[in-house]
Design an enzyme around this catalytic site. Structure first.
Site, mmCIF file in Angstrom:
data_model
loop_
_atom_site.group_PDB
_atom_site.id
_atom_site.type_symbol
_atom_site.label_atom_id
_atom_site.label_comp_id
_atom_site.label_asym_id
_atom_site.label_seq_id
_atom_site.Cartn_x
_atom_site.Cartn_y
_atom_site.Cartn_z
ATOM 1 C CE1 TYR A 119 -15.353 13.095 -16.786
ATOM 2 C CE2 TYR A 119 -14.311 12.948 -14.616
ATOM 3 C CZ TYR A 119 -15.057 12.396 -15.497
ATOM 4 O OH TYR A 119 -15.299 11.056 -15.069
ATOM 5 C CG ASP B 270 -7.658 16.642 -15.854
ATOM 6 O OD1 ASP B 270 -6.934 15.991 -16.291
ATOM 7 O OD2 ASP B 270 -8.880 16.414 -15.258
ATOM 8 C CE LYS C 139 -11.352 8.875 -19.015
ATOM 9 N NZ LYS C 139 -11.464 8.821 -17.778
ATOM 10 N NE ARG D 84 -1.826 2.034 3.544
ATOM 11 C CZ ARG D 84 -1.366 1.516 4.571
ATOM 12 N NH1 ARG D 84 -2.010 0.496 5.032
ATOM 13 N NH2 ARG D 84 -0.660 2.183 5.328
#
Length: 389
Positions: free
Chosen positions: A107, A179, A204, A55
């Site tokens: 977005y 972004d 993406k 983690r």
């Protein structure tokens, strides 16, 4: 500092192809292996190994961060389990009640996250047309803790002057985040334009294969990197070893894919702009785009995303998408297949109708993520759609 970060001025294809190659110490494989162990052995109770608990740190995530940092010119960062996890991680850097100035046409997932956190009293979200310098100055006049930039915007492909916005944001006391999911580091480098943090949905184009979720948050200041790493570990937002391994595999071909997709997008956008059934086309590579010159100055190419409106309104738009055979109606972007969506009812459905209207996200707007198909084949499919309206 890694060699990749030191040499981030190398050709972008060289960076994508070289990070992690021949670093398999056990078997000397060219491609890096997948390290799935959740924990590692300690030599003694006080001898902490470099990789102790997955983690916190994992070799596959390290390699992906190295690659992304080199591509973006960052000092480091983290990879998360989705783009929205990366967005949440960025907001965890802020104090309670922080003021976040964000684009009014951002977005839909970003809008939903900011609005939801505002409703819980965690922060105050101020949505503003960042292309309007006076409106942005007014929004920053009362100070800001974070200025959230998105250029090109999703779905209208609006361009803002990142350098000017970053300067204004810093003068207001804000961390400046961009972004960079749509342009990718192949076409835009927000840190070089003055931003503090760069965000990606690696789901993406960076992965490019429509088969997993991922995100990344990177910074140019080591002290910010340290805070990002701390919060990613504390909140458990890190991506899995398998996804990091696979995203790095997809990233190898990112420059080639973006080149191909952009070339096709240019051709499709030009064809749409001349079509008698098209009302408007949003694509930074068209000279008719209001921010064409700024895009050419700020980006090294207009990218693979476009949006447009057709005659016939919402009903005509529905007939258009239902007639398509090659292009798929779906809400993601950046992959190998061309996808089309109606943002108002799909990607941005979480925005109230009045917010959509203010942002210019109309019910008949179509957003297209160009894939790897041939331009002539896509045009023929769109012509099929027009024939049905």
């Amino acid at each position: 500092m890694t060699d990749e970060v030191k040499h981030n001025k190398r050709d972008i294809g060289t960076i994508a192809a070289s990070v992690g190659v021949a670093e398999d110490a056990a078997h000397h494989g060219i491609a890096p292996p997948l390290w799935t162990a959740d924990t590692s052995e300690w030599a003694s109770p006080t001898d902490k190994p470099d990789y102790d608990y997955s983690r916190t740190v994992n070799p596959n995530r390290t390699l992906l961060v190295r690659a992304l940092a080199a591509l973006e010119g960052a000092q480091g960062g983290v990879v998360t389990n989705s783009g929205q996890s990366a967005a949440l991680l960025a907001l965890l850097l802020l104090k309670q009640g922080a003021r976040v100035v964000a684009p009014h046409d951002c977005y839909g997932g970003t809008y939903r996250l900011l609005q939801g956190m505002e409703e819980r009293g965690v922060l105050r979200a101020v949505f503003v047309d960042q292309g309007d310098s006076a409106a942005l100055a007014a929004a920053l006049a009362d100070g800001a803790d974070m200025l959230w930039l998105e250029s090109p915007s999703n779905p209208l492909l609006r361009i803002v002057d990142i350098a000017a916005c970053a300067k204004a944001g810093k003068q207001a006391g804000a961390l400046v985040l961009a972004d960079n999911t749509l342009p990718t580091p192949c076409r835009q480098k927000p840190l070089a334009l003055g931003c503090d943090i760069v965000l990606h949905s690696t789901t993406k184009a960076i992965n490019g294969h429509n088969d997993l979720f991922g995100g990344a948050l990177l910074a140019g200041d080591p002290s910010i990197v340290e805070r990002i790493e701390w919060w990613a570990n504390a909140a458990g937002l890190s991506g899995s070893a398998h996804d990091a391994w696979q995203i790095l595999r997809g990233l190898r071909t990112l420059p080639l894919r973006v080149d191909r997709q952009e070339k096709t997008a240019r051709a499709v956008a030009a064809w749409l702009a001349d079509h008698e059934q098209v009302l408007e086309v949003h694509y930074p590579g068209l000279s008719s785009h209001p921010d064409y010159e700024l895009a050419a100055r700020q980006q090294s190419g207009p990218g693979f995303m476009l949006s447009f409106r057709i005659k016939g309104g919402e009903a005509g738009t529905r007939k258009f998408v239902q007639a398509l055979e090659l292009v798929t109606l779906a809400s993601s972007l950046g992959g190998f297949a061309t996808l089309i969506c109606t943002p108002a009812s799909m990607t941005h459905r979480g925005m109230p109708p009045e917010a959509q209207a203010e942002a210019g996200i109309l019910p008949d707007l179509l957003r297209v993520s160009i894939g790897l198909e041939g331009a002539e084949d896509l045009i023929a499919d769109f012509e099929r759609g027009f024939a049905a309206t």
